[in-house]
Design a protein around this motif. Sequence first.
Motif, PDB file in Angstrom:
ATOM      1  N   SER A 492       4.706  -2.498  -7.407  1.00  0.00           N
ATOM      2  CA  SER A 492       3.468  -2.004  -8.047  1.00  0.00           C
ATOM      3  C   SER A 492       2.695  -1.261  -7.098  1.00  0.00           C
ATOM      4  O   SER A 492       2.721  -1.505  -6.079  1.00  0.00           O
ATOM      5  CB  SER A 492       2.576  -3.189  -8.550  1.00  0.00           C
ATOM      6  OG  SER A 492       3.040  -3.857  -9.817  1.00  0.00           O
ATOM      7  N   SER A 493       2.087  -0.074  -7.622  1.00  0.00           N
ATOM      8  CA  SER A 493       1.271   0.814  -6.563  1.00  0.00           C
ATOM      9  C   SER A 493       0.050  -0.150  -5.536  1.00  0.00           C
ATOM     10  O   SER A 493      -0.379  -1.116  -6.702  1.00  0.00           O
ATOM     11  CB  SER A 493       0.515   1.587  -7.076  1.00  0.00           C
ATOM     12  OG  SER A 493       1.516   2.599  -7.963  1.00  0.00           O
ATOM     13  N   ALA A 494      -0.318  -0.104  -4.717  1.00  0.00           N
ATOM     14  CA  ALA A 494      -1.069  -0.586  -3.857  1.00  0.00           C
ATOM     15  C   ALA A 494      -2.391   0.120  -3.870  1.00  0.00           C
ATOM     16  O   ALA A 494      -2.495   1.461  -3.909  1.00  0.00           O
ATOM     17  CB  ALA A 494      -0.720  -0.999  -2.518  1.00  0.00           C
ATOM     18  N   THR A 495      -3.422  -0.863  -4.101  1.00  0.00           N
ATOM     19  CA  THR A 495      -5.012  -0.144  -4.328  1.00  0.00           C
ATOM     20  C   THR A 495      -5.448  -0.035  -2.734  1.00  0.00           C
ATOM     21  O   THR A 495      -5.150  -0.379  -1.781  1.00  0.00           O
ATOM     22  CB  THR A 495      -5.732  -0.954  -5.002  1.00  0.00           C
ATOM     23  OG1 THR A 495      -6.120  -2.267  -4.470  1.00  0.00           O
ATOM     24  CG2 THR A 495      -5.430  -1.162  -6.547  1.00  0.00           C
ATOM     25  N   ARG A 496      -6.792   0.500  -2.710  1.00  0.00           N
ATOM     26  CA  ARG A 496      -7.575   0.668  -1.415  1.00  0.00           C
ATOM     27  C   ARG A 496      -7.821  -0.794  -0.741  1.00  0.00           C
ATOM     28  O   ARG A 496      -7.810  -1.040   0.455  1.00  0.00           O
ATOM     29  CB  ARG A 496      -8.782   1.483  -1.870  1.00  0.00           C
ATOM     30  CG  ARG A 496      -8.253   3.005  -1.534  1.00  0.00           C
ATOM     31  CD  ARG A 496      -9.582   3.992  -2.239  1.00  0.00           C
ATOM     32  NE  ARG A 496     -10.780   3.641  -1.425  1.00  0.00           N
ATOM     33  CZ  ARG A 496     -11.071   4.511  -0.162  1.00  0.00           C
ATOM     34  NH1 ARG A 496     -10.297   5.357   0.223  1.00  0.00           N
ATOM     35  NH2 ARG A 496     -12.267   4.163   0.112  1.00  0.00           N
ATOM     36  N   ALA A 497      -8.329  -1.521  -1.805  1.00  0.00           N
ATOM     37  CA  ALA A 497      -8.688  -3.092  -1.296  1.00  0.00           C
ATOM     38  C   ALA A 497      -7.435  -3.501  -0.833  1.00  0.00           C
ATOM     39  O   ALA A 497      -7.608  -4.396   0.275  1.00  0.00           O
ATOM     40  CB  ALA A 497      -9.372  -3.806  -2.411  1.00  0.00           C
TER      41      ALA A 497
END
Length: 513
Positions: A492-497
């Motif tokens: 899954s794509s990682a978020t800024r947080a």
Amino acid sequence: MRKIKKYLCMVIALMMICSANLSAVAAVSLPEQQARQSIRQAISYFHNIQNPDGGFPAQSGRSSNMALTCWVVLALAAAGENVVDNSWAPQGHNPVDFIRSSQSSGETTDYGRLLLALSAAGQEPIHQNTDLAAKLVSLQQTSGQFAQPDKGERGFINAHMWSILALASAGRQIPQADQAKQWLLQQQNNDGGFGWIEGSPSDADDTGVAIQTLVVLGEDPAVSDSIHKALQYLKRCQTNEGGFTPGDEWMGSKANAATDAWVIQGLIAAGQDPAGNEWTINGKNPVTHLISLQNGDGSFNWTTGVSSSPVTMTAYAVIALAGQPFPVQSVNGPGPVVNPGPRSFSDLPTAHWAYVEVMDLVNKGVLSGYPDGTFRPDQTVTRAEFTKYILGGLNQLDDSLNGIHQFPDVLPDYWAYHYILLSADKGYIAGFPNGTFQPQGEISGAELATILVKALPADKKTSLPTGAFWYSGYVQLAAQNRLLYPGFQPESSATRAQCAYSVDQLLRLTPQR
């Protein structure tokens, strides 16, 4: 009352370096390095021209001027300087001391400039017993406009924009924000630009400021028709030198430092790359043109061969080259991050699971927020963006390239060119089997884990375990070192947080340079 044309708005600055054969040279002159060097020279100039009272004059030998000192404070804050420490108080008085001792004109623009400067310096928004933020709020009209009609400011677009940017800098919610935005949108001319007062011709300076103000008011540059039209207007103002002419009849037709600076900030606020292909003409762009106007003493000319208001021009230029649209406490875009940013974000409550890690990186200058005061913790991160995250965290942004790696889809004028190639040089990240890097692809959990493990100190690395997938060993080793964010999913794509959490965990294991 005289026109006040120039405002605070906040960019990063990137220079496109053209080279016929990058692999043939041992080292290249990097865009960020040039911007940083230019800023260093400008800071030296400010030191040399500062008066004993802590303020700054229009020219050496003259008395200090409060408005100009506010601009310099904003420039120094954008460049990461602490204007209240001893280095800026050579005879016991710093710039803030001078500002606090000076009288305000009582104009709306003056209140806004004072608030911007004091906020940037981390000071209370009080000037001679006046709460500047409360004062600006009290000046808002039923139309949403900020102005003092009784002082002849009816229709003053500049007073309106300055007030909004100043309130944002102080962390104050903009009252009647929708009405304030609608009033500003109604002032846009048919050519897409904005003028300094209602009904006046468009000019590039105010258009750059208007873009920044609209973004602070929540206008999304990706879908905003108004911002799109404003950018088209700015494009028509660009000259073959790469810089910008003001575009109105009373300021002349030459590309100049002030207009370059305001436009660069507007472009950054709109998510544009001022040194990218779209804003490059014959190998020249706004940043290269702005830097070309710098003199040997660190000051900036108004235009080629013409020195006019050098302290003001230098202050404008530094803010733009620092890559910061207004307010200067919050930055966006791919340029150098030299200011820690705000201490809080409207969409990042203290109860957020990654609040501590995000703010740790923000305070270290690794990450930053957006001009509208948000952090956007759930926004995904591209592969290009993550190279800057990891290099910034490890304090390696300015390391030199060895020229080994090249990717066909990462050209020298791309904002993350240096970060991507440097990350590849250091062995943190690699391309795909077809030779591409895919910089705009979203970073996955597996890719993040792999990069973090490769960046671990040698004493933290063990033999890489094997597993069913190419990333299995990296994920297992990352987990052993507690580098994985809660809810980690490798594909899954990682978020800024999530990226902030994992990078901060890595820094806890890594000796800092």
